[in-house]
Design a protein around this motif. Sequence first.
Motif, mmCIF file in Angstrom:
data_model
loop_
_atom_site.group_PDB
_atom_site.id
_atom_site.type_symbol
_atom_site.label_atom_id
_atom_site.label_comp_id
_atom_site.label_asym_id
_atom_site.label_seq_id
_atom_site.Cartn_x
_atom_site.Cartn_y
_atom_site.Cartn_z
ATOM 1 N N ILE A 5 4.511 -8.289 -7.063
ATOM 2 C CA ILE A 5 3.479 -9.322 -6.892
ATOM 3 C C ILE A 5 2.229 -8.992 -7.707
ATOM 4 N N LEU A 6 2.252 -7.875 -8.431
ATOM 5 C CA LEU A 6 1.076 -7.463 -9.210
ATOM 6 C C LEU A 6 1.210 -7.932 -10.655
ATOM 7 N N GLU A 7 0.076 -7.912 -11.384
ATOM 8 C CA GLU A 7 0.177 -8.268 -12.799
ATOM 9 C C GLU A 7 0.899 -7.118 -13.515
ATOM 10 N N PRO A 8 1.582 -7.419 -14.642
ATOM 11 C CA PRO A 8 2.532 -6.460 -15.218
ATOM 12 C C PRO A 8 1.986 -5.059 -15.494
ATOM 13 N N GLY A 9 0.787 -4.961 -16.031
ATOM 14 C CA GLY A 9 0.249 -3.644 -16.373
ATOM 15 C C GLY A 9 0.028 -2.788 -15.131
ATOM 16 N N LEU A 10 -0.613 -3.388 -14.118
ATOM 17 C CA LEU A 10 -0.859 -2.673 -12.863
ATOM 18 C C LEU A 10 0.465 -2.346 -12.177
ATOM 19 N N ALA A 11 1.398 -3.285 -12.210
ATOM 20 C CA ALA A 11 2.710 -3.073 -11.579
ATOM 21 C C ALA A 11 3.422 -1.871 -12.193
ATOM 22 N N THR A 12 3.363 -1.772 -13.515
ATOM 23 C CA THR A 12 4.004 -0.653 -14.210
ATOM 24 C C THR A 12 3.340 0.661 -13.813
ATOM 25 N N ASP A 13 1.999 0.654 -13.743
ATOM 26 C CA ASP A 13 1.271 1.884 -13.359
ATOM 27 C C ASP A 13 1.613 2.305 -11.932
ATOM 28 N N ILE A 14 1.631 1.357 -11.004
ATOM 29 C CA ILE A 14 1.893 1.706 -9.594
ATOM 30 C C ILE A 14 3.343 2.171 -9.427
ATOM 31 N N ALA A 15 4.266 1.564 -10.157
ATOM 32 C CA ALA A 15 5.666 2.003 -10.075
ATOM 33 C C ALA A 15 5.788 3.456 -10.527
ATOM 34 N N ARG A 16 5.145 3.784 -11.618
ATOM 35 C CA ARG A 16 5.200 5.174 -12.121
ATOM 36 C C ARG A 16 4.604 6.147 -11.116
ATOM 37 N N LEU A 17 3.458 5.762 -10.582
ATOM 38 C CA LEU A 17 2.766 6.624 -9.612
ATOM 39 C C LEU A 17 3.633 6.822 -8.362
ATOM 40 N N ALA A 18 4.218 5.729 -7.871
ATOM 41 C CA ALA A 18 5.061 5.822 -6.663
ATOM 42 C C ALA A 18 6.292 6.683 -6.937
ATOM 43 N N ASN A 19 6.866 6.546 -8.122
ATOM 44 C CA ASN A 19 8.051 7.344 -8.457
ATOM 45 C C ASN A 19 7.710 8.830 -8.557
ATOM 46 N N ASP A 20 6.531 9.141 -9.132
ATOM 47 C CA ASP A 20 6.102 10.543 -9.210
ATOM 48 C C ASP A 20 5.930 11.131 -7.808
ATOM 49 N N ARG A 21 5.256 10.391 -6.914
ATOM 50 C CA ARG A 21 5.037 10.882 -5.545
ATOM 51 C C ARG A 21 6.365 11.055 -4.812
ATOM 52 N N LEU A 22 7.261 10.091 -5.017
ATOM 53 C CA LEU A 22 8.579 10.162 -4.371
ATOM 54 C C LEU A 22 9.306 11.428 -4.823
#
Length: 356
Positions: free
Chosen positions: A98-115
Amino acid sequence: MPLQEPLAYPDKWEKDMTFRRIATEEAFIVPELAELFHHISRTNWSSLDIAILRINYRDPTGPRVRRLLDLEEERLAEMDREGVAMQVLSLTSPGVQILEPGLATDIARLANDRLAETIARHPTRFAGLAAFAPQDPAAAAKEMERAVRTLGLKGFILNSHTDGRYLDDEFFWPVLEAAEALDAPIYIHPRCPSDGMAAPFRLKEGGIENGNFENAAWGFAVETGTHAVRMILSGLFDRFPKLKIVLGHMGENIPFALWRLDRMGGVPRNRNISLQPSAYFKRNFTITTSGVECHKALAFSLDMLGEDNVMWAIDYPYQESGPAVTFMDSAPIADAVKHKVYAGNAERLFKLSPGA
Ligand code: MN
């Protein structure tokens, strides 16, 4: 003769500790995304998803957010108490879509790193599915490769439609190419029906207090089942024959519809496909039991799809672990099948090392 209560299974059950239990649709969130969801929950956004964001994120200190954020305290304690060996974790719905593409890509990376960091601390208790931002398919494919090759994640989580578009859309093919090349499944998790099919789901302004009609009670399965049927009937699995898809909630009603999909949507009538819809469903899909604790639905799904195509899931923290364990332990199926549903099928599909 009294009808069997469909939700009936024993209240108390002596847990069988010989089963290795791997739960395959288990949600978490990172604080950065919880904060974004909190802000969105205070807007007048017209998507049906807004109701769930309001219920879960309006109070950023509430129990739902707490249990989604927690990975190592309450969660591990509940797993220990209920005999759950492992949770396969995924970023909660509607994720970054539901986020704009740039922010979505950043949050996905961050979430994957934390996971990946959490899994590194508890490699026998957690595995993970990577988030990605399908809004930017090239960036998504890059992140999918990093998530599997560098972070060791076992597949991907997608929350059904993205801006009203579905995976059979050529726009998303780089994502499907990446998943197929990495031999890692995409779990298509529900979100509420897209704007194009939202109208009949709006019983009340805002969608709140209507018996979960637009979400878990019905809308999720309509949205996600429609997504999967589009993929099958469009011929997508002739183009991507090795693509592996997972559906929760006992297959989002598709097992029950397979006969009619073959009859009315299959060959030779449907010229997009070379196999019958049920053949693609058995070859390319695995379903999970998340949130459906009905022995009859389980038996029917195993019968229709085969014992290699069903995996156990809790849907933590949206569902409680104890009843999900009791449901599966008490299911009237052979122990050999139960071992597959509880662990063997997930070990094979997600390439998990067999547990000690
Ligand atoms: Mn879920």
